[in-house]
Design a protein around this motif. Structure first.
Motif, PDB file in Angstrom:
ATOM      1  N   ARG A  32      52.558  10.805  33.973  1.00 33.59           N
ATOM      2  CA  ARG A  32      53.752  11.430  34.181  1.00 33.59           C
ATOM      3  C   ARG A  32      54.316  11.729  35.527  1.00 33.59           C
ATOM      4  N   GLU A  33      53.314  12.183  36.481  1.00 30.68           N
ATOM      5  CA  GLU A  33      53.683  12.553  37.800  1.00 30.68           C
ATOM      6  C   GLU A  33      53.882  11.146  38.461  1.00 30.68           C
ATOM      7  N   ALA A  34      53.442  10.212  38.081  1.00 25.95           N
ATOM      8  CA  ALA A  34      53.405   8.813  38.717  1.00 25.95           C
ATOM      9  C   ALA A  34      55.191   8.397  38.361  1.00 25.95           C
ATOM     10  N   LEU A  35      55.348   8.805  37.079  1.00 25.11           N
ATOM     11  CA  LEU A  35      56.851   8.208  36.669  1.00 25.11           C
ATOM     12  C   LEU A  35      57.823   9.133  37.303  1.00 25.11           C
ATOM     13  N   ARG A  36      57.449  10.398  37.467  1.00 23.57           N
ATOM     14  CA  ARG A  36      58.479  11.278  38.177  1.00 23.57           C
ATOM     15  C   ARG A  36      58.745  10.814  39.718  1.00 23.57           C
ATOM     16  N   ARG A  37      57.562  10.424  40.357  1.00 20.37           N
ATOM     17  CA  ARG A  37      57.563   9.961  41.712  1.00 20.37           C
ATOM     18  C   ARG A  37      58.360   8.788  41.886  1.00 20.37           C
ATOM     19  N   ALA A  38      58.131   7.927  40.960  1.00 22.23           N
ATOM     20  CA  ALA A  38      58.906   6.652  40.865  1.00 22.23           C
ATOM     21  C   ALA A  38      60.234   6.774  40.445  1.00 22.23           C
ATOM     22  N   GLN A  39      60.753   8.158  40.255  1.00 18.01           N
ATOM     23  CA  GLN A  39      62.310   8.174  40.077  1.00 18.01           C
ATOM     24  C   GLN A  39      62.830   7.542  38.538  1.00 18.01           C
ATOM     25  N   LEU A  40      61.931   7.835  37.642  1.00 14.99           N
ATOM     26  CA  LEU A  40      62.177   7.008  36.184  1.00 14.99           C
ATOM     27  C   LEU A  40      62.810   8.430  35.599  1.00 14.99           C
ATOM     28  N   ASP A  41      63.978   8.268  35.006  1.00 12.28           N
ATOM     29  CA  ASP A  41      64.570   9.202  34.084  1.00 12.28           C
ATOM     30  C   ASP A  41      63.927   9.009  32.645  1.00 12.28           C
TER      31      ASP A  41
ATOM     32  N   GLY B 100      65.640  -2.735  36.827  1.00 11.55           N
ATOM     33  CA  GLY B 100      65.442  -1.558  37.898  1.00 11.55           C
ATOM     34  C   GLY B 100      64.334  -0.669  37.136  1.00 11.55           C
ATOM     35  N   GLN B 101      64.384  -0.300  35.905  1.00 10.30           N
ATOM     36  CA  GLN B 101      63.337   0.376  35.324  1.00 10.30           C
ATOM     37  C   GLN B 101      62.099  -0.296  35.152  1.00 10.30           C
ATOM     38  N   GLN B 102      62.114  -1.437  35.288  1.00 10.76           N
ATOM     39  CA  GLN B 102      60.522  -2.446  35.281  1.00 10.76           C
ATOM     40  C   GLN B 102      60.158  -2.271  36.704  1.00 10.76           C
ATOM     41  N   GLN B 103      60.839  -2.502  37.780  1.00 15.39           N
ATOM     42  CA  GLN B 103      60.311  -2.141  38.985  1.00 15.39           C
ATOM     43  C   GLN B 103      59.853  -0.913  39.418  1.00 15.39           C
ATOM     44  N   ARG B 104      60.262   0.215  38.857  1.00 12.08           N
ATOM     45  CA  ARG B 104      59.884   1.658  39.217  1.00 12.08           C
ATOM     46  C   ARG B 104      58.757   1.788  38.143  1.00 12.08           C
ATOM     47  N   VAL B 105      58.479   0.973  36.990  1.00 17.59           N
ATOM     48  CA  VAL B 105      57.160   1.269  36.358  1.00 17.59           C
ATOM     49  C   VAL B 105      55.983   0.668  36.990  1.00 17.59           C
ATOM     50  N   VAL B 106      56.331  -0.746  37.715  1.00 19.43           N
ATOM     51  CA  VAL B 106      55.398  -1.032  38.447  1.00 19.43           C
ATOM     52  C   VAL B 106      54.983  -0.317  39.643  1.00 19.43           C
TER      53      VAL B 106
ATOM     54  N   ALA C   8      51.170   1.399  40.917  1.00 19.89           N
ATOM     55  CA  ALA C   8      50.581   1.252  42.220  1.00 19.89           C
ATOM     56  C   ALA C   8      50.303   2.632  42.574  1.00 19.89           C
ATOM     57  N   LEU C   9      51.161   3.723  42.259  1.00 20.86           N
ATOM     58  CA  LEU C   9      50.930   4.970  42.676  1.00 20.86           C
ATOM     59  C   LEU C   9      49.621   5.633  41.917  1.00 20.86           C
ATOM     60  N   LEU C  10      49.369   5.095  40.602  1.00 21.13           N
ATOM     61  CA  LEU C  10      48.391   5.426  39.921  1.00 21.13           C
ATOM     62  C   LEU C  10      46.788   4.917  40.545  1.00 21.13           C
ATOM     63  N   LEU C  11      47.126   3.692  40.987  1.00 24.62           N
ATOM     64  CA  LEU C  11      45.713   3.210  41.529  1.00 24.62           C
ATOM     65  C   LEU C  11      45.464   3.649  42.497  1.00 24.62           C
ATOM     66  N   GLY C  12      46.340   4.420  43.443  1.00 26.27           N
ATOM     67  CA  GLY C  12      45.800   5.071  44.734  1.00 26.27           C
ATOM     68  C   GLY C  12      45.555   3.921  45.739  1.00 26.27           C
ATOM     69  N   ALA C  13      46.413   3.037  45.658  1.00 27.09           N
ATOM     70  CA  ALA C  13      46.217   1.976  47.003  1.00 27.09           C
ATOM     71  C   ALA C  13      46.315   2.581  48.324  1.00 27.09           C
ATOM     72  N   ARG C  14      45.438   1.855  49.364  1.00 24.56           N
ATOM     73  CA  ARG C  14      45.698   2.380  50.724  1.00 24.56           C
ATOM     74  C   ARG C  14      46.725   1.804  51.518  1.00 24.56           C
TER      75      ARG C  14
ATOM     76  N   LEU D  93      53.927  -6.679  34.252  1.00 31.97           N
ATOM     77  CA  LEU D  93      53.579  -6.047  33.142  1.00 31.97           C
ATOM     78  C   LEU D  93      53.416  -6.779  31.828  1.00 31.97           C
ATOM     79  N   ASN D  94      52.416  -6.430  30.759  1.00 30.16           N
ATOM     80  CA  ASN D  94      51.982  -7.071  29.745  1.00 30.16           C
ATOM     81  C   ASN D  94      53.006  -6.703  28.703  1.00 30.16           C
ATOM     82  N   PRO D  95      53.992  -7.852  28.388  1.00 33.25           N
ATOM     83  CA  PRO D  95      55.010  -7.844  27.392  1.00 33.25           C
ATOM     84  C   PRO D  95      54.482  -7.385  25.986  1.00 33.25           C
ATOM     85  N   ALA D  96      53.267  -7.440  25.574  1.00 35.30           N
ATOM     86  CA  ALA D  96      52.964  -7.057  24.482  1.00 35.30           C
ATOM     87  C   ALA D  96      52.404  -5.396  24.158  1.00 35.30           C
TER      88      ALA D  96
END
Length: 505
Positions: free
Chosen positions: A108-117, A133-139, A143-149, A83-86
């Motif tokens: 918003r959908e990616a955040l929801r799927r990553a279980q971020l309140d 833990g929140q940083q982990q879910r943002v990352v 990954a979900l937004l990038l659509g990786a296989r 994550l870019n700290p700036a």
């Protein structure tokens, strides 16, 4: 079975004559999870990064790796590194979404799927204003937004509370149901049992077991993977507290209040565990104690004397007396200096120890923590996450602290090293009357080490008392949700330990 998305054959990675990985082979199939298990330093992360074509500087690499071009996402063990700290989280995720012609709804959908309140609050914050833990879910959302296989998940559940672990298990199950392959690097055997189809076990960079998950886990958990027996913790005698926190309120920039009228104390030789979900305020509380979060009101006292809110205003004596061991050990080290030198420097800077004596002390502490001096002589990039966590603990101990705040220090360690660290901490507090504040989601660690437990939710204390009572009775609903899988009747509803996970149904 379908053709694999990832093929690794005979991977060998050597740096300066040291073999990090020696002949590793594995496969990752669409809609399947391959778990890579092994002690810290066994080569898991080196293997996982190889799928992205990333290797340590000066590495000599042989073997064959086949992956889908540009379709591998990586979720690191230390999420802050991705994550870019700036930049605020919202700006980061919107940039990622635009790479695939996405917009705010996709974020918003990616955040929801990553279980971020509280997605609106998360989007407004900078990474350092989030818990680990929140940083982990943002990352994970990235990954979900990038659509990786293919997703390489490096200790994805490390440092997560039990409820979030269950949600992550559900989310990864959803990911694989959509045909994505996952390479899971993990110490968490419960998560591996639930998710993994295939398991590869590494020891010293070599494969020592590979095959179907049930078969391999059964064959290896009695040796490499099972936690050793540990003696029950002694109960420290309650004496005059060395650390007292009174009416503590804390906020993030922008006025977001994260702690509300917190009060607690810790006596010499005592261990107090802080439990609670990610974002509950545990880390902020620990940082206030250590002078790392000065935006607070209330009093933090050491031996009856108020400490300055900011470490910049604390004396050398006070800086040495209260030491903080970070969850993200890698980020806490200077990447250009040998780790051994950085451990020794704490004794020189905070205790006025001579350089020669400080180096001898550093070597002794590192060996006691199971980190060879030869490894510590390297720069941080040459050590695994678990090795750096042990070095960070040694650096704090080199200052001879009265109080040590340990922020998820066991979360990145393999089972045997985890219990070795806990045993060492138990011995240290008995021998030196060291007071410990243990910030953790690891309930086995709390049971093994803590005399008392404080449970936080939304910045407030909702339960506190002796460890056996709080984790045994769990009278408060939030405390019950915080218990590890299988420790209360609600786990049967969660389906974590009971029966097969829905993905395998």
């Amino acid at each position: 079975m379908t053709d694999p998305l990832v093929t690794v054959d005979g991977l060998r990675v050597e740096v300066a004559g040291r073999l990090l990985v020696d002949g590793v082979s594995l496969r990752v199939h669409p809609g399947k999870v391959t778990a890579l298990l092994g002690a810290s330093g066994s080569g898991k992360t080196t293997t996982g990064l190889a799928l992205l074509g990333e290797y340590p500087d000066g590495a000599v690499v042989t073997g064959r790796i086949e992956v889908p071009t540009g379709a591998v996402g990586y979720i690191p063990q230390q999420p802050a590194a991705a994550l870019n700290p700036a930049r605020r989280v919202g700006a980061l995720l919107r940039d990622v979404a635009r790479l695939r012609a996405g917009g705010p709804a996709d974020v918003r959908e990616a955040l929801r799927r990553a279980q971020l309140d509280d997605p609106d609050g998360v989007l407004r914050r900078y990474p350092h204003q989030l818990s680990g833990g929140q940083q982990q879910r943002v990352v994970l959302a990235q990954a979900l937004l990038l659509g990786a296989r293919v997703i390489v998940a490096d200790e994805l559940t490390t440092g997560q509370d039990p409820l979030t672990k269950r949600r992550i298990v559900d989310e990864l199950s959803s990911v694989v149901r959509h045909g994505i392959g996952v390479l899971l690097l993990s110490h968490d055997l419960d998560v591996v049992r639930e998710l993994a189809d295939e398991v590869v076990v590494l020891r010293d960079g070599r494969v020592v077991g590979a095959g179907p998950a049930d078969q391999i886990l059964h064959a290896h958990e009695g040796g490499l993977l099972r936690a050793p027996a540990t003696a029950p913790p002694r109960t420290a005698e309650r004496t005059r507290p060395v650390l007292v926190v009174e009416a503590l309120d804390a906020a993030h920039p922008g006025g977001v209040r994260v702690l509300h009228r917190i009060g607690l104390d810790v006596s010499p030789g005592e261990c107090l565990a802080l439990l609670g979900r990610s974002g509950s305020g545990k880390t902020t509380l620990g940082r206030c104690v250590a002078g790392l979060h000065s935006r607070h009101q209330g009093v933090v006292s050491l031996d009856g004397r108020p400490l300055a809110p900011s470490l910049r205003d604390r004396s050398r004596h006070d800086l040495a007396a209260v030491q903080y061991v970070f969850q993200d050990a890698r980020a806490s080290f200077d990447e250009y200096r040998p780790v051994l030198d950085q451990v020794a420097r704490a004794a020189v800077r905070l205790r006025g120890t001579s350089r020669g004596e400080a180096t001898r002390l550093a070597r002794q502490l590192l060996v006691e923590l199971g980190l060879p001096v030869a490894s510590a002589a390297r720069r941080p990039a040459g050590l695994s996450g678990g090795e750096l966590q042990r070095a960070a603990l040694a650096r704090a101990l080199a200052a001879s602290p009265r109080v040590m705040v340990c922020d998820e220090i066991t979360s990145g360690l393999d089972v045997r090293t985890r219990y070795a660290v806990l045993d060492l901490l138990a011995a240290l507090r008995e021998r030196s009357d060291l007071a410990l504040v243990l910030i953790t989601h690891d309930h086995a660690a709390a049971r093994a080490l803590a005399d008392r437990v404080v449970v936080l939710e939304h910045g407030r204390i909702i339960d506190e008392g002796p460890t056996a009572r709080v984790l045994g009775d769990a009278r408060h609903g939030a405390t019950r949700r915080e218990l590890p899988f299988g420790d209360h009747e609600e786990s049967a509803v969660g389906g974590y330990r009971t029966g097969e996970h829905q993905r395998k149904a």
